[in-house]
Design a protein around this motif. Sequence first.
Motif, PDB file in Angstrom:
ATOM      1  N   HIS A  29     -56.411  26.578  46.234  1.00 58.44           N
ATOM      2  CA  HIS A  29     -55.863  25.305  45.786  1.00 58.44           C
ATOM      3  C   HIS A  29     -56.448  24.205  46.646  1.00 58.44           C
ATOM      4  O   HIS A  29     -56.717  24.410  47.835  1.00 58.44           O
ATOM      5  CB  HIS A  29     -54.336  25.285  45.886  1.00 58.44           C
ATOM      6  CG  HIS A  29     -53.659  26.098  44.845  1.00 58.44           C
ATOM      7  ND1 HIS A  29     -52.542  26.843  45.089  1.00 58.44           N
ATOM      8  CD2 HIS A  29     -53.934  26.289  43.532  1.00 58.44           C
ATOM      9  CE1 HIS A  29     -52.166  27.457  43.989  1.00 58.44           C
ATOM     10  NE2 HIS A  29     -53.001  27.143  43.034  1.00 58.44           N
ATOM     11  N   LEU A  30     -56.618  23.037  46.049  1.00 59.95           N
ATOM     12  CA  LEU A  30     -57.140  21.876  46.755  1.00 59.95           C
ATOM     13  C   LEU A  30     -56.038  20.838  46.907  1.00 59.95           C
ATOM     14  O   LEU A  30     -55.194  20.693  46.032  1.00 59.95           O
ATOM     15  CB  LEU A  30     -58.307  21.259  45.981  1.00 59.95           C
ATOM     16  CG  LEU A  30     -59.506  22.158  45.714  1.00 59.95           C
ATOM     17  CD1 LEU A  30     -60.505  21.429  44.831  1.00 59.95           C
ATOM     18  CD2 LEU A  30     -60.160  22.580  46.998  1.00 59.95           C
ATOM     19  N   GLY A  31     -56.053  20.111  48.012  1.00 66.89           N
ATOM     20  CA  GLY A  31     -55.140  18.995  48.203  1.00 66.89           C
ATOM     21  C   GLY A  31     -53.977  19.305  49.117  1.00 66.89           C
ATOM     22  O   GLY A  31     -53.569  20.450  49.277  1.00 66.89           O
ATOM     23  N   THR A  32     -53.446  18.247  49.706  1.00 73.47           N
ATOM     24  CA  THR A  32     -52.384  18.402  50.694  1.00 73.47           C
ATOM     25  C   THR A  32     -51.042  18.751  50.062  1.00 73.47           C
ATOM     26  O   THR A  32     -50.298  19.573  50.602  1.00 73.47           O
ATOM     27  CB  THR A  32     -52.239  17.120  51.536  1.00 73.47           C
ATOM     28  OG1 THR A  32     -52.031  16.008  50.658  1.00 73.47           O
ATOM     29  CG2 THR A  32     -53.469  16.877  52.369  1.00 73.47           C
ATOM     30  N   GLN A  33     -50.727  18.139  48.922  1.00 78.07           N
ATOM     31  CA  GLN A  33     -49.432  18.416  48.303  1.00 78.07           C
ATOM     32  C   GLN A  33     -49.329  19.871  47.847  1.00 78.07           C
ATOM     33  O   GLN A  33     -48.319  20.537  48.082  1.00 78.07           O
ATOM     34  CB  GLN A  33     -49.202  17.476  47.108  1.00 78.07           C
ATOM     35  CG  GLN A  33     -49.073  16.025  47.505  1.00 78.07           C
ATOM     36  CD  GLN A  33     -47.907  15.785  48.435  1.00 78.07           C
ATOM     37  OE1 GLN A  33     -46.811  16.306  48.212  1.00 78.07           O
ATOM     38  NE2 GLN A  33     -48.134  15.040  49.500  1.00 78.07           N
ATOM     39  N   GLN A  34     -50.377  20.369  47.219  1.00 82.72           N
ATOM     40  CA  GLN A  34     -50.377  21.766  46.777  1.00 82.72           C
ATOM     41  C   GLN A  34     -50.387  22.703  47.977  1.00 82.72           C
ATOM     42  O   GLN A  34     -49.775  23.773  47.943  1.00 82.72           O
ATOM     43  CB  GLN A  34     -51.586  22.039  45.877  1.00 82.72           C
ATOM     44  CG  GLN A  34     -51.563  23.389  45.223  1.00 82.72           C
ATOM     45  CD  GLN A  34     -50.379  23.562  44.286  1.00 82.72           C
ATOM     46  OE1 GLN A  34     -50.070  22.689  43.498  1.00 82.72           O
ATOM     47  NE2 GLN A  34     -49.725  24.700  44.381  1.00 82.72           N
ATOM     48  N   CYS A  35     -51.060  22.300  49.044  1.00 82.72           N
ATOM     49  CA  CYS A  35     -51.092  23.097  50.278  1.00 82.72           C
ATOM     50  C   CYS A  35     -49.689  23.270  50.833  1.00 82.72           C
ATOM     51  O   CYS A  35     -49.282  24.375  51.192  1.00 82.72           O
ATOM     52  CB  CYS A  35     -51.994  22.404  51.296  1.00 82.72           C
ATOM     53  SG  CYS A  35     -51.793  22.993  52.966  1.00 82.72           S
ATOM     54  N   LEU A  36     -48.930  22.176  50.891  1.00 82.59           N
ATOM     55  CA  LEU A  36     -47.575  22.254  51.422  1.00 82.59           C
ATOM     56  C   LEU A  36     -46.678  23.114  50.524  1.00 82.59           C
ATOM     57  O   LEU A  36     -45.842  23.872  51.016  1.00 82.59           O
ATOM     58  CB  LEU A  36     -46.992  20.851  51.586  1.00 82.59           C
ATOM     59  CG  LEU A  36     -47.657  20.018  52.687  1.00 82.59           C
ATOM     60  CD1 LEU A  36     -47.134  18.596  52.665  1.00 82.59           C
ATOM     61  CD2 LEU A  36     -47.454  20.643  54.038  1.00 82.59           C
ATOM     62  N   LYS A  37     -46.866  23.040  49.215  1.00 77.44           N
ATOM     63  CA  LYS A  37     -46.097  23.892  48.303  1.00 77.44           C
ATOM     64  C   LYS A  37     -46.409  25.360  48.542  1.00 77.44           C
ATOM     65  O   LYS A  37     -45.503  26.202  48.585  1.00 77.44           O
ATOM     66  CB  LYS A  37     -46.415  23.536  46.850  1.00 77.44           C
ATOM     67  CG  LYS A  37     -45.827  22.229  46.387  1.00 77.44           C
ATOM     68  CD  LYS A  37     -46.220  21.959  44.951  1.00 77.44           C
ATOM     69  CE  LYS A  37     -45.768  20.592  44.509  1.00 77.44           C
ATOM     70  NZ  LYS A  37     -46.202  20.280  43.131  1.00 77.44           N
ATOM     71  N   ASP A  38     -47.704  25.665  48.713  1.00 77.93           N
ATOM     72  CA  ASP A  38     -48.106  27.058  48.957  1.00 77.93           C
ATOM     73  C   ASP A  38     -47.553  27.564  50.281  1.00 77.93           C
ATOM     74  O   ASP A  38     -47.143  28.723  50.382  1.00 77.93           O
ATOM     75  CB  ASP A  38     -49.627  27.177  48.949  1.00 77.93           C
ATOM     76  CG  ASP A  38     -50.224  26.968  47.571  1.00 77.93           C
ATOM     77  OD1 ASP A  38     -49.507  27.204  46.575  1.00 77.93           O
ATOM     78  OD2 ASP A  38     -51.396  26.563  47.490  1.00 77.93           O
ATOM     79  N   LEU A  39     -47.559  26.723  51.292  1.00 76.76           N
ATOM     80  CA  LEU A  39     -47.055  27.143  52.596  1.00 76.76           C
ATOM     81  C   LEU A  39     -45.547  27.372  52.560  1.00 76.76           C
ATOM     82  O   LEU A  39     -45.042  28.285  53.202  1.00 76.76           O
ATOM     83  CB  LEU A  39     -47.412  26.111  53.665  1.00 76.76           C
ATOM     84  CG  LEU A  39     -48.880  26.054  54.050  1.00 76.76           C
ATOM     85  CD1 LEU A  39     -49.130  24.926  55.026  1.00 76.76           C
ATOM     86  CD2 LEU A  39     -49.345  27.370  54.640  1.00 76.76           C
TER      87      LEU A  39
END
Length: 109
Positions: free
Chosen positions: A25-35
């Motif tokens: 996934h790309l991007g900070t918002q999606q990164c935080l969701k994945d984490l």
Amino acid sequence: MSKKSKKNEGIGSKLALVIKSGKYHLGTQQCLKDLRKGEGKLLIVANNCPPLKKSEIQYYAMLSRCKFHQFNGNNIDLGRACGKYFRTSVVTVLDQGDSDILETLTKQN
């Protein structure tokens, strides 16, 4: 050719293989969701990511036991390494596919 550019080329080629064969996934918002879900295995963050956002991402990565890697290029370089024509500050690797990027980055760190 300097040592940094060789290291970025190696990571760039491994990242391109992840893009072709793995899940990301790309991007900070999606990164935080994945984490928050605990799905991320590796985070690659550009060196010009805003400090507040980077510290938030590092904190969530520590909580979810996800590996964190600082990319030696800006967000434009990181987007190009992913084969995209736009900027991205964060790449979250969910499944490495045919690449050995997780093993390579753990050896370097």
